[in-house]
Design a protein around this motif. Structure first.
Motif, PDB file in Angstrom:
ATOM      1  N   UNK A 394     -10.589  10.456  27.608  1.00  0.00           N
ATOM      2  CA  UNK A 394      -9.181  10.034  27.686  1.00  0.00           C
ATOM      3  C   UNK A 394      -8.738   9.972  29.151  1.00  0.00           C
ATOM      4  N   UNK A 395      -9.201  10.941  29.914  1.00  0.00           N
ATOM      5  CA  UNK A 395      -8.857  11.027  31.342  1.00  0.00           C
ATOM      6  C   UNK A 395      -9.399   9.807  32.090  1.00  0.00           C
ATOM      7  N   UNK A 396     -10.660   9.457  31.773  1.00  0.00           N
ATOM      8  CA  UNK A 396     -11.276   8.281  32.416  1.00  0.00           C
ATOM      9  C   UNK A 396     -10.528   6.997  32.069  1.00  0.00           C
ATOM     10  N   UNK A 397      -9.910   7.008  30.876  1.00  0.00           N
ATOM     11  CA  UNK A 397      -9.129   5.825  30.485  1.00  0.00           C
ATOM     12  C   UNK A 397      -7.727   5.864  31.078  1.00  0.00           C
ATOM     13  N   UNK A 398      -7.463   6.840  31.937  1.00  0.00           N
ATOM     14  CA  UNK A 398      -6.181   6.883  32.644  1.00  0.00           C
ATOM     15  C   UNK A 398      -5.105   7.694  31.959  1.00  0.00           C
ATOM     16  N   UNK A 399      -5.444   8.343  30.857  1.00  0.00           N
ATOM     17  CA  UNK A 399      -4.412   9.138  30.172  1.00  0.00           C
ATOM     18  C   UNK A 399      -4.215  10.473  30.878  1.00  0.00           C
ATOM     19  N   UNK A 400      -2.965  10.887  30.991  1.00  0.00           N
ATOM     20  CA  UNK A 400      -2.633  12.161  31.637  1.00  0.00           C
ATOM     21  C   UNK A 400      -1.658  12.922  30.749  1.00  0.00           C
ATOM     22  N   UNK A 401      -1.813  14.240  30.700  1.00  0.00           N
ATOM     23  CA  UNK A 401      -0.867  15.050  29.930  1.00  0.00           C
ATOM     24  C   UNK A 401       0.097  15.736  30.884  1.00  0.00           C
TER      25      UNK A 401
END
Ligand code: SAH
Length: 477
Positions: A394-401
């Motif tokens: 998810x992080x590699x796809x640009x998602x951030x929490x």
């Protein structure tokens, strides 16, 4: 100093408690673990096991009792493997759990300034469980339903279990009587013969809906229609004297719990020689495929195999706390890692912009998606897989929490996941833990990677047992 000899009796001072509530003392410098003994007590014990690094003693007589000592409410206490702290006053149990969390954070986590609040207990810590799994066996030719003895598979007859909902015992007794009358054989683990293995009950505390699952070693149950007829009439109505739990369950005499009735009856087929209680196949005998329960304003579907927290009253307390610690204002993206059936995700959903749940069990994720749909929640997404694998993707796809909720199993989080959180830099982490020692280990890592551990709030999810659940607020430097 006496030399330690097996089967000899000794007088011992109990100077501490283990994390699961055993008393510990020393004889000749060797640690001796004693079930049922409390810190501060002097006791006579019999040594039943000696190892290089420790020994085990059986409590024979408490010579000087602790002021925390209480009389167990259950007459099967000594023979049952369920509760382990009934000899300790409930208030003292809560203090013990608080201390355990604090000591773990200090010793393992190296965290000394963290506020550990007093453990939130139940007003009436009885009849709190919404799920019972009673083993069935034949003992000297008689059908016995009840519980396993500690560390064994010997089935011991139970009168009533004070931590289960009252309807569960009622159903257990009905089924036990029925199979004895009809001569339906109980399963025998040693020979693999016999039919009835377990009686499983699930209770929707807030809806009063009850599910019964009869686990059998075969494909059909003789006299099934007759038994279904009896069970379908079974319920609880407020007239029970046994039920005293706070605000939940069936047949409460405090008038708060729902009226309950059996809404769903299943056979579960388990012909394997295994300790796993449920087999893969469920056959619906009566009523609905699933029952429903509520946590807060959200409803959840419970099927024979679905995971659902077993103490719904304290679960709500824990989730409210997670919501408070998450500090949401409606704009955040939240990762709910180890999300199970998405209960925390839904709980946070209307205070966040978006909630992403990750869980390794596929069936739980299917339930999470269905639960979201059934509640009209549209801002949640769920992914199947190990958090330590899925979150980097998810992080590699640009998602951030902005906020991350962690609720891992006993072994805690994989370090690579914690490292990724250190890289992602969420504003807050809410760590929900069922194991103070792995919690402390993981907090140590986070504290060393740019996070501040602010406060911990233990919540008593399992009164009378040594289990400790806690919720921790972690922010960024
Ligand atoms: N948050 C949920 C469930 C917590 S129990 C609730 O409040 O009900 C912990 C969950 O973690 C279990 O559902 C288990 O299946 C899941 N789990 C275990 N290891 C995992 C991993 N490596 N990645 C993701 N989920 C995992």
């Amino acid at each position: 100093m006496p030399v330690l000899v097996k089967n000899n009796n000794y007088i011992i001072e109990i100077t501490g408690m283990t994390h699961d509530g055993q008393g510990v003392g020393r004889i000749n410098g060797l640690a001796v673990f004693v079930d049922g003994a409390l810190e501060g007590e002097e006791a006579e014990i019999k040594i039943i096991k000696i190892n290089k690094s420790y020994a085990v003693g059986k409590l024979i007589n408490v010579i000087k009792p602790s002021s925390d000592r209480a009389t167990p409410f259950c007459n099967a206490y000594k023979r049952c493997g369920g509760c382990s702290l009934q000899h300790m006053d409930y208030k003292a149990q809560l203090a013990f759990k608080t201390k355990l969390v604090r000591e773990n954070l200090e010793r393992i986590g190296g965290l000394s300034g963290v506020t550990v609040h007093d453990t939130i207990g139940m007003t009436v810590p009885m009849n709190y469980r919404n799920k019972a799994q009673f083993p069935v066996a034949a003992v000297n030719g008689r059908v016995v339903t009840g519980f396993y003895a500690p560390r064994s598979h010997d089935v011991i007859e139970s009168e009533e279990c004070g931590i289960q909902d009252v309807i569960s015992d009622r159903i257990r007794k009905l089924v036990g009587r029925f199979i004895a009358e009809k001569g339906i054989p109980a399963y025998d683990e040693k020979t693999g013969k016999g039919l009835i293995r377990h009686i499983v009950t699930r209770v929707g505390f807030n809806t009063g809906e009850v599910m019964v699952v009869l686990v059998i070693n075969g494909s059909s149950l003789p006299y099934a229609d007759e038994l279904v007829g009896i069970l379908a009439q079974t319920g609880g109505s407020g007239d029970s004297k046994e039920g005293t739990g706070d605000g939940a369950g069936c047949g409460r005499d405090d008038g708060v719990g729902a009226e309950c009735s059996v809404k769903s009856i299943y056979l579960n087929i388990n012909t394997k020689n295994t300790n796993v209680i449920l087999g893969d196949t469920n056959v619906l005998l009566y009523g609905s495929e699933a029952i429903t329960d509520m946590i807060g304003k959200y409803k959840f579907k419970i099927s024979p195999h679905s995971f659902f927290q077993v103490n719904p009253v304290q679960t709500e307390v824990l989730y409210e706390l997670s919501l408070k610690y998450a500090g949401l204002n409606g704009t955040e993206t939240v990762f709910d890692l180890y999300c199970g059936i998405g209960t925390i995700s839904l709980f946070l959903s209307d205070k966040a912009a978006r909630v992403i749940g990750v869980e390794v069990v596929e069936a739980a994720i299917n339930d999470a998606r269905e639960n979201a749909k059934n509640n009209g929640v549209t801002n949640t997404e769920f992914y199947v897989g190990e958090a330590e694998k899925v979150v980097p993707e998810l992080y590699d796809r640009g998602m951030r929490a902005d906020v991350v909720v962690l609720d891992p199993p006993r072994k805690g989080c994989d370090e690579s996941l914690l490292q990724l959180l250190a890289d992602m830099q969420p504003d807050r982490i809410v760590y929900v833990s069922c194991n103070p020692s792995t919690l402390a280990r993981d907090l140590k890592f986070l504290a060393g990677h740019g996070f501040n551990v602010i406060e911990a709030q233990p919540v008593d999810m399992f009164p009378w047992t040594g289990h400790v659940e806690s919720c921790v607020l972690i922010t960024r430097d």
